[in-house]
Scaffold this active site. Sequence first.
Site, PDB file in Angstrom:
ATOM      1  N   TYR A 128       1.106 -52.668 -22.687  1.00 45.76           N
ATOM      2  CA  TYR A 128       0.877 -51.927 -21.442  1.00 45.76           C
ATOM      3  C   TYR A 128       0.049 -52.795 -20.513  1.00 45.76           C
ATOM      4  O   TYR A 128      -0.990 -53.331 -20.928  1.00 45.76           O
ATOM      5  CB  TYR A 128       0.136 -50.626 -21.757  1.00 45.76           C
ATOM      6  CG  TYR A 128      -0.232 -49.784 -20.550  1.00 45.76           C
ATOM      7  CD1 TYR A 128      -1.568 -49.610 -20.180  1.00 45.76           C
ATOM      8  CD2 TYR A 128       0.746 -49.146 -19.784  1.00 45.76           C
ATOM      9  CE1 TYR A 128      -1.910 -48.816 -19.081  1.00 45.76           C
ATOM     10  CE2 TYR A 128       0.400 -48.359 -18.687  1.00 45.76           C
ATOM     11  CZ  TYR A 128      -0.923 -48.205 -18.344  1.00 45.76           C
ATOM     12  OH  TYR A 128      -1.275 -47.426 -17.253  1.00 45.76           O
ATOM     13  N   ASP A 223      -3.058 -60.797 -21.014  1.00 50.61           N
ATOM     14  CA  ASP A 223      -3.665 -59.603 -20.432  1.00 50.61           C
ATOM     15  C   ASP A 223      -4.827 -59.221 -21.346  1.00 50.61           C
ATOM     16  O   ASP A 223      -4.627 -58.601 -22.394  1.00 50.61           O
ATOM     17  CB  ASP A 223      -2.623 -58.480 -20.340  1.00 50.61           C
ATOM     18  CG  ASP A 223      -3.257 -57.196 -19.807  1.00 50.61           C
ATOM     19  OD1 ASP A 223      -2.512 -56.223 -19.570  1.00 50.61           O
ATOM     20  OD2 ASP A 223      -4.488 -57.163 -19.638  1.00 50.61           O
ATOM     21  N   LYS A 251     -12.227 -53.310 -17.620  1.00 46.06           N
ATOM     22  CA  LYS A 251     -13.028 -52.551 -18.584  1.00 46.06           C
ATOM     23  C   LYS A 251     -14.443 -53.125 -18.773  1.00 46.06           C
ATOM     24  O   LYS A 251     -15.328 -52.894 -17.965  1.00 46.06           O
ATOM     25  CB  LYS A 251     -12.257 -52.451 -19.901  1.00 46.06           C
ATOM     26  CG  LYS A 251     -10.926 -51.667 -19.759  1.00 46.06           C
ATOM     27  CD  LYS A 251     -10.187 -51.587 -21.065  1.00 46.06           C
ATOM     28  CE  LYS A 251      -8.767 -51.089 -20.895  1.00 46.06           C
ATOM     29  NZ  LYS A 251      -8.655 -49.622 -20.807  1.00 46.06           N
TER      30      LYS A 251
END
Length: 412
Positions: A128, A223, A251
């Site tokens: 994702y 990623d 994050k």
Amino acid sequence: MPGGVSSPVRAFKSVGGEPIVFDRVKGPYAWDVDGNRFIDYVGTWGPAICGHAHPEVITALNEALEKGTSFGAPCQLENKLAEMVIEAVPSVEMVRFVNSGTEACMAVLRLMRAFTGRDKVIKFEGCYHGHADMFLVKAGSGVATLGLPDSPGVPRSTTANTLTAPYNDLEAVKELFAENPDAISGVILEPVVGNAGFITPEPGFLEGLRELTSENGALLVFDEVMTGFRISYGGAQSRFGVTPDLTTMGKVIGGGLPVGAYGGRAEIMAMVAPAGPMYQAGTLSGNPLAMTAGIKTLELLKQEGTYERLEATTQRLISGIITSANESGIPISGSSISAMFGFYLCDGPVRNFEEAKATDTELFSKLHRSMLEKGIYLAPSAFEAGFTSLAHSDDDIDATLKAFRDSFAELS
Ligand code: KE4
């Protein structure tokens, strides 16, 4: 609000029941609006690696607040965080801050295409990279949880350039390059998959992708929105010793405030406006509050012994979970790397998304509910990873393992 949430996976759709409404968080704990306390292994999906609302982060934010919340102009703080990221992450010589992982991945794909002049991109099933149109093809996380491999509203023309392969399958990637000569801008992947559950790269997989992309004049993009500063201070690329051309982050580098980032080789990043022609912008990018929280968080993580502590805590947790499932005769396969862990209720190891989807998600839902009733907050989906923090004490781990033992016994 659609589904009563601001992000789909929080709605508990795949595990059933009503979601928990948080009132406050601190350290390894979350309290709901009824005052019930949970030991939290979601950690707001990654940012709370030092523990929720770390006192030093809160103090730094309170000081920063006095100076304003957003400038819309260059500031020292963004330069300081940029220096810390550049110093920490092997592939990053230049970095641009944005406001979410989705934005970082959108921008990095545009940069891949701008730099190579090629339109196609390879992603892996179950990975994702945020909710931008071109990535919503066999995506993981909430897309997988809700069974939306291709979301409505995404034109075929947009995803026609998105090629997919099974994770850990170098042959499939080799074939895609052979079938699309000189047309693939690059390969983007989660170096450790946290959006299909928890899937680690098999020996040689990351190294093989590095060779394949270099041989084909394509870029390798990690990623690290989830793995960055969690798998090690230098991310998964530092731990596995494979250096991508570009990296996305998010994050942890925001310390709980909205931050994303993309960075990499200076010759590539020099294409980003206003240094170069590739346009990308953002009103709140580099804002002083988010930069402050990120700087303080990285300072805390940089301290001696941090990752040894995270590794030990998480290893004790996952091995205890596996042992208690075995004692109750419940099939389980799990593992951990640093402060990230995951398990599937199945026999064999899970190497890719197809195998993850074949695991007992129904039983996982029952386990999730049982653990919630025992005060343990696990990610509300079998297709998410678990996160520990520096705040999870030995007592918290002991209490968690007792809850797992009791839940597995009830379920068996
Ligand atoms: P955000 O746009 O949610 O900040 O980042 C997107 C993203 C990109 N890349 C990776 C590897 C990610 O894990 C994410 C976001 N992760 C999910 C958790 N699986 C966010 C949780 C949610 O969607 O609510």
